[in-house]
Write a protein that holds these residues in place. Structure first.
Motif, short mmCIF file in Angstrom:
data_model
loop_
_atom_site.label_atom_id
_atom_site.label_comp_id
_atom_site.label_asym_id
_atom_site.label_seq_id
_atom_site.Cartn_x
_atom_site.Cartn_y
_atom_site.Cartn_z
N GLN A 17 0.84 -1.20 0.00
CA GLN A 17 0.00 0.00 0.00
C GLN A 17 0.88 1.24 0.00
OE1 GLN A 17 -3.73 0.56 0.14
NE2 GLN A 17 -2.63 2.34 -0.65
N ALA A 18 0.80 2.01 -1.08
CA ALA A 18 1.53 3.27 -1.17
C ALA A 18 0.66 4.41 -0.63
CB ALA A 18 1.92 3.55 -2.62
N PRO A 19 1.26 5.53 -0.25
CA PRO A 19 0.46 6.69 0.15
C PRO A 19 -0.47 7.13 -0.97
CG PRO A 19 2.78 7.03 0.66
CD PRO A 19 2.70 5.79 -0.17
N ARG A 20 -1.67 7.55 -0.63
CA ARG A 20 -2.64 8.00 -1.65
C ARG A 20 -2.48 9.50 -1.85
NH1 ARG A 20 -8.24 4.53 -0.86
NH2 ARG A 20 -7.25 2.45 -0.95
N MET A 21 -1.95 9.85 -3.00
CA MET A 21 -1.65 11.24 -3.32
C MET A 21 -2.77 11.86 -4.16
SD MET A 21 1.28 11.02 -1.81
CE MET A 21 2.23 12.49 -2.23
N GLU A 22 -2.81 13.20 -4.19
CA GLU A 22 -3.74 13.91 -5.06
C GLU A 22 -3.30 13.72 -6.50
OE1 GLU A 22 -6.56 15.57 -4.27
OE2 GLU A 22 -6.26 14.77 -2.24
N VAL A 23 -4.23 13.30 -7.35
CA VAL A 23 -3.88 12.88 -8.71
C VAL A 23 -3.94 14.06 -9.68
CG1 VAL A 23 -4.52 11.40 -10.64
CG2 VAL A 23 -4.68 10.53 -8.29
N ALA A 24 -2.82 14.27 -10.39
CA ALA A 24 -2.80 15.22 -11.50
C ALA A 24 -2.92 14.48 -12.83
CB ALA A 24 -1.51 16.04 -11.49
N ASP A 25 -2.25 13.31 -12.93
CA ASP A 25 -2.29 12.52 -14.16
C ASP A 25 -1.85 11.10 -13.79
OD1 ASP A 25 -2.16 11.44 -16.70
OD2 ASP A 25 -1.12 13.16 -17.58
N THR A 26 -2.70 10.12 -14.08
CA THR A 26 -2.38 8.73 -13.73
C THR A 26 -1.47 8.06 -14.77
OG1 THR A 26 -4.37 7.91 -14.86
CG2 THR A 26 -4.54 8.42 -12.50
N ARG A 27 -1.36 8.66 -15.96
CA ARG A 27 -0.55 8.04 -17.01
C ARG A 27 0.91 8.00 -16.57
NH1 ARG A 27 -0.46 10.99 -21.94
NH2 ARG A 27 -0.12 9.09 -23.11
N GLY A 28 1.55 6.87 -16.80
CA GLY A 28 2.95 6.73 -16.46
C GLY A 28 3.20 6.17 -15.07
N ALA A 29 2.15 6.05 -14.25
CA ALA A 29 2.35 5.53 -12.89
C ALA A 29 2.81 4.08 -12.92
CB ALA A 29 1.07 5.67 -12.07
N GLY A 30 2.19 3.26 -13.77
CA GLY A 30 2.59 1.87 -13.86
C GLY A 30 4.01 1.71 -14.36
N ASP A 31 4.42 2.56 -15.29
CA ASP A 31 5.80 2.50 -15.79
C ASP A 31 6.79 2.95 -14.72
OD1 ASP A 31 5.03 1.68 -18.42
OD2 ASP A 31 4.36 3.72 -18.79
N SER A 32 6.38 3.91 -13.87
CA SER A 32 7.23 4.32 -12.75
C SER A 32 7.37 3.19 -11.74
CB SER A 32 6.65 5.56 -12.08
OG SER A 32 6.69 6.67 -12.94
N LEU A 33 6.28 2.44 -11.52
CA LEU A 33 6.34 1.27 -10.65
C LEU A 33 7.35 0.26 -11.18
CD1 LEU A 33 5.36 -0.68 -8.42
CD2 LEU A 33 3.40 -1.23 -9.88
N THR A 34 7.26 -0.05 -12.47
CA THR A 34 8.19 -1.00 -13.08
C THR A 34 9.62 -0.51 -12.98
OG1 THR A 34 6.48 -1.72 -14.64
CG2 THR A 34 8.76 -2.21 -15.22
N ALA A 35 9.83 0.77 -13.24
CA ALA A 35 11.18 1.34 -13.18
C ALA A 35 11.74 1.28 -11.76
CB ALA A 35 11.16 2.78 -13.68
N GLY A 36 10.88 1.56 -10.77
CA GLY A 36 11.35 1.50 -9.39
C GLY A 36 11.77 0.10 -8.99
N VAL A 37 11.01 -0.89 -9.45
CA VAL A 37 11.37 -2.29 -9.17
C VAL A 37 12.71 -2.62 -9.85
CG1 VAL A 37 10.73 -4.70 -9.58
CG2 VAL A 37 9.00 -3.05 -8.81
N ALA A 38 12.85 -2.22 -11.11
CA ALA A 38 14.10 -2.50 -11.83
C ALA A 38 15.28 -1.80 -11.17
CB ALA A 38 13.97 -2.07 -13.29
N ALA A 39 15.07 -0.58 -10.67
CA ALA A 39 16.15 0.14 -9.99
C ALA A 39 16.61 -0.63 -8.76
CB ALA A 39 15.68 1.54 -9.60
#
Length: 348
Positions: free
Chosen positions: A235-257
């Motif tokens: 469970q990640a903190p629930r932030m105020e959303v400006a744009d959901t696009r790219g969130a899944g790719d950021s998740l993948t990148a964070g895992v790869a990092a």
């Protein structure tokens, strides 16, 4: 040699029109799934090489934009029409002015790109296989071949795919598969509105078919992880959303990092969840301040799910289970436990 190699068959030139001081403000960037993943990896201090095709005048512009961001480019230059879009955001929503997926890869170009990806991927030892701009860009079976060959050469493979490309990559064998619950529904792997237990059943099937670890994002619900030890809820903190696009790719990148730094998937997903949480607060896709991500990482909570049916996750799969069948399995898992043969038995 970079820390991570990204297979990004057809990056996209993005032109976005915004409003600034009552005047049009035009932004030109490289975009697409692989680019957004690379951008976040760079924010997290991880070097990246992108293996891609660069088509026509759009491709020439993309090379400059990618290199200006610090992404090493291993590209195949070819003539033709590349992937691009023009979006108008002045009214607050994305108004599509024009977009094109570009031309499919010719056999020779695909062979060259395949060879480049093997060379760079085996050198870095960690590869993300990302999707193309359009469904017709290249055969789905390319992902099976790449996954199998890269792992045979000793590289770890992370995929963020759906549909036929997901099936192909998993058949080849992958270390980490990331997919969203919406993609699972679109692919017919779970019914719409499926319970968490039904999603876990689908994750077990994907694990058994060739994905060592499976991550399912379920915005706004907690992300699920399945590995050889069982299930986690993240469970990640629930932030105020400006744009959901790219969130899944950021998740993948964070895992790869995290994997590039030697972390386990269970540790790496915490960084991924924090990166995804920060990304939704921004209009820039795959962007975020690394110090803010580190702070949000401390706010990510992890809970182990005691799903006894996970005891058989390494058993081979036989036959095909429909979404209705998965739902039935999930209901059985919630109402009972399983014995060593995998059959349900009553709870005491």
């Amino acid at each position: 040699m970079s820390d991570v190699t990204i297979f990004a068959p057809s990056p996209t030139l993005t032109v976005t029109i915004e409003e600034h001081d009552d005047e049009p403000d035009i932004h030109l960037h490289a975009g697409g799934q692989g680019v957004w993943q690379a951008r976040m990896l760079l924010r997290l201090g991880v070097s990246v090489t992108m293996c891609c095709t660069l088509t026509g005048e759009i491709g020439r512009m993309l090379r400059h934009l990618l290199e200006d961001e610090g992404i090493a480019v291993a590209g195949i230059d070819r003539p033709g029409k590349g992937s691009a879009y023009v979006h108008d955001r002045r009214a607050g929503e994305r108004d599509v002015i024009a977009e094109t997926e570009g031309e499919p890869l010719a056999r020779h170009d695909l062979d060259e790109l395949y060879g480049l990806t093997l060379r760079e991927g085996l050198a870095s030892g960690l590869v993300i296989l990302s999707g193309p701009a359009g469904d017709e860009a290249l055969p789905a079976d390319t992902y099976r071949r790449l996954a199998a060959d890269l792992r045979e050469g000793g590289a770890r493979v992370v995929v963020d795919l759906a549909g036929d490309r997901l099936d192909a990559a998993v058949t080849g064998g992958v270390d980490v598969l990331k997919v969203s619950d919406e993609e699972l529904v679109r692919d017919g792997r779970v019914p719409d509105g499926a319970s968490a237990a039904a999603i876990r059943a689908a994750m077990r099937m994907l694990h058994q078919k060739g994905a060592h670890s499976v991550i399912v994002s379920r915005s706004p619900e907690p992300t699920l992880l399945l590995d050889g030890a069982g299930f986690l809820e993240v469970q990640a903190p629930r932030m105020e959303v400006a744009d959901t696009r790219g969130a899944g790719d950021s998740l993948t990148a964070g895992v790869a990092a995290g994997l590039a730094r030697g972390e386990s998937v269970r540790d790496a997903i915490i960084t991924g969840a924090a990166a995804a949480a920060l990304n939704v607060t921004r209009h820039g896709l795959g962007t975020g301040d690394p110090e803010a991500i580190a702070r949000l990482r401390e706010a990510v909570s992890v809970r182990e799910i005691l799903d006894e049916s996970a005891a058989g996750i390494d058993q081979p799969v036989t036959g095909h289970v429909s979404p209705d069948g998965l739902a039935a399995l999930a209901e059985n898992a919630e109402s009972g436990t399983t014995d060593e043969s995998g059959k349900n038995r009553e709870k005491p």
